[in-house]
Design an enzyme around this catalytic site. Structure first.
Site, PDB file in Angstrom:
ATOM      1  N   THR A  16     -21.023  -2.575  -3.999  1.00  0.00           N
ATOM      2  CA  THR A  16     -21.429  -1.837  -2.805  1.00  0.00           C
ATOM      3  C   THR A  16     -21.879  -2.805  -1.716  1.00  0.00           C
ATOM      4  O   THR A  16     -21.732  -2.513  -0.521  1.00  0.00           O
ATOM      5  CB  THR A  16     -22.565  -0.839  -3.109  1.00  0.00           C
ATOM      6  N   ARG A  24     -20.640   7.706  -8.094  1.00  0.00           N
ATOM      7  CA  ARG A  24     -21.521   8.819  -8.432  1.00  0.00           C
ATOM      8  C   ARG A  24     -22.739   8.959  -7.529  1.00  0.00           C
ATOM      9  O   ARG A  24     -23.520   9.876  -7.700  1.00  0.00           O
ATOM     10  CB  ARG A  24     -21.995   8.668  -9.891  1.00  0.00           C
ATOM     11  N   GLN A  89     -17.016  -2.901 -15.076  1.00  0.00           N
ATOM     12  CA  GLN A  89     -16.518  -1.532 -14.964  1.00  0.00           C
ATOM     13  C   GLN A  89     -15.746  -1.344 -13.659  1.00  0.00           C
ATOM     14  O   GLN A  89     -15.149  -0.300 -13.442  1.00  0.00           O
ATOM     15  CB  GLN A  89     -17.688  -0.542 -15.008  1.00  0.00           C
ATOM     16  N   HIS A 109     -12.032  -0.939 -16.959  1.00  0.00           N
ATOM     17  CA  HIS A 109     -11.360   0.209 -16.348  1.00  0.00           C
ATOM     18  C   HIS A 109     -10.145  -0.198 -15.531  1.00  0.00           C
ATOM     19  O   HIS A 109      -9.655   0.582 -14.712  1.00  0.00           O
ATOM     20  CB  HIS A 109     -12.364   0.990 -15.491  1.00  0.00           C
ATOM     21  N   CYS A 117       4.041   0.633 -14.773  1.00  0.00           N
ATOM     22  CA  CYS A 117       4.801   1.734 -15.341  1.00  0.00           C
ATOM     23  C   CYS A 117       4.152   2.140 -16.652  1.00  0.00           C
ATOM     24  O   CYS A 117       3.872   1.293 -17.509  1.00  0.00           O
ATOM     25  CB  CYS A 117       6.249   1.306 -15.573  1.00  0.00           C
ATOM     26  N   CYS A 120       7.119   1.397 -19.665  1.00  0.00           N
ATOM     27  CA  CYS A 120       7.522   0.046 -20.090  1.00  0.00           C
ATOM     28  C   CYS A 120       6.510  -1.038 -19.753  1.00  0.00           C
ATOM     29  O   CYS A 120       6.637  -2.173 -20.205  1.00  0.00           O
ATOM     30  CB  CYS A 120       8.887  -0.309 -19.493  1.00  0.00           C
ATOM     31  N   CYS A 142       9.485   4.095 -12.073  1.00  0.00           N
ATOM     32  CA  CYS A 142      10.000   2.787 -12.475  1.00  0.00           C
ATOM     33  C   CYS A 142      11.520   2.832 -12.616  1.00  0.00           C
ATOM     34  O   CYS A 142      12.126   3.908 -12.772  1.00  0.00           O
ATOM     35  CB  CYS A 142       9.354   2.392 -13.802  1.00  0.00           C
ATOM     36  N   SER A 182     -25.034  -1.263 -12.754  1.00  0.00           N
ATOM     37  CA  SER A 182     -24.471  -0.195 -13.573  1.00  0.00           C
ATOM     38  C   SER A 182     -25.553   0.814 -13.934  1.00  0.00           C
ATOM     39  O   SER A 182     -26.663   0.434 -14.324  1.00  0.00           O
ATOM     40  CB  SER A 182     -23.861  -0.752 -14.864  1.00  0.00           C
ATOM     41  N   ILE A 225     -28.764  -6.844  -5.832  1.00  0.00           N
ATOM     42  CA  ILE A 225     -28.239  -7.818  -6.786  1.00  0.00           C
ATOM     43  C   ILE A 225     -28.034  -9.188  -6.167  1.00  0.00           C
ATOM     44  O   ILE A 225     -28.503 -10.200  -6.691  1.00  0.00           O
ATOM     45  CB  ILE A 225     -26.924  -7.300  -7.390  1.00  0.00           C
TER      46      ILE A 225
END
Length: 234
Positions: A16, A24, A89, A109, A117, A120, A142, A182, A225
């Site tokens: 941020t 959230r 994350q 994530h 794709c 594949c 693809c 987090s 942070i």
């Protein structure tokens, strides 16, 4: 800071400060758009179209974002030989932009800066997809016929077992787990700091808000942070 085997665990709060909104919070992404479940993406061409509309209508804010002093602090700890791994994350790739080698960043994530794709595994750059989608919202596929999706984990989509195992190994082998930005409410990712603590690592949290894990930490700093990590390194 005397630890020699640090694993950092980072969430949306570290980015941020680079202008990337969280998901959230009061002004988070999910207050403005409804996330598309993975099963919906797989079963509906219209949901695939909506997914790409959401991704491409927001411009290139994430792709253009630059690392802040939090990301740079992690890179400094790595160059000092004290930080081994960042488990993140986030999907913005800012740890790598700050100078951390790709192999030392575990993206739980995924990464939104490219697409793959789902059949594949072929990689596609976002500009390639944009060129197909934007003229008339043609859903990209693809060359093998499989659906193309950003290389991120959607709601309802399982984490990669290989990626999760790598993160668990990093949690087991650290002497300090440094959690930054987090809320520790997304599982199974939120179990990793607990695992490190149970195995004897020190646990430090830097976050603007309280977390459920705060009572079990060696140190909790409810502060920004970047400035906090910079001060610790000075």
């Amino acid at each position: 800071m005397s630890s020699k085997r640090i694993t950092a665990f980072t969430g949306a709060g570290i980015s941020t400060e680079s202008g990337i909104p969280d998901y959230r919070g009061p002004n988070g992404v999910w207050t403005k758009i409804t996330p598309i479940d993975f099963s919906e993406f797989m079963n509906s061409e219209e949901k695939r179209r909506e997914s790409w509309r959401q991704k491409l209508s927001g411009g290139q804010r994430m792709a253009r974002a630059q690392p802040n002093t939090g990301h740079q602090g992690c890179a400094t700890l790595y160059r000092m030989g004290r930080l081994q791994t960042v488990i993140t994350q986030n999907v913005d790739g800012l740890h790598q932009k700050a100078g951390l080698p790709e192999e030392n960043v575990i993206e739980l994530h995924g990464n939104s800066n490219y697409a793959t794709c789902l059949s594949c595994g072929k990689r596609y750059e976002i500009d390639e997809v944009r060129a197909v989608f934007l003229p008339d919202e043609t859903v990209p596929y693809c060359s093998c016929g499989g659906p193309i999706k950003t290389a991120t984990i959607s709601f309802g989509q399982s984490l990669s077992r290989v990626v999760l195992e790598a993160a668990e190994n990093a949690a087991r082998n650290c002497d300090l787990m440094l959690v930054m930005g987090s809320s520790l409410v997304v599982y199974p990712a939120a179990l990793l700091p607990q695992m490190a603590r149970q195995l004897g690592a020190k646990l430090v949290i830097i976050n603007n808000q309280e977390t459920d894990l705060d009572p079990h930490c060696d140190l909790v700093l409810n502060r920004q942070i970047g400035p906090t990590l910079s001060a610790a390194l000075d």
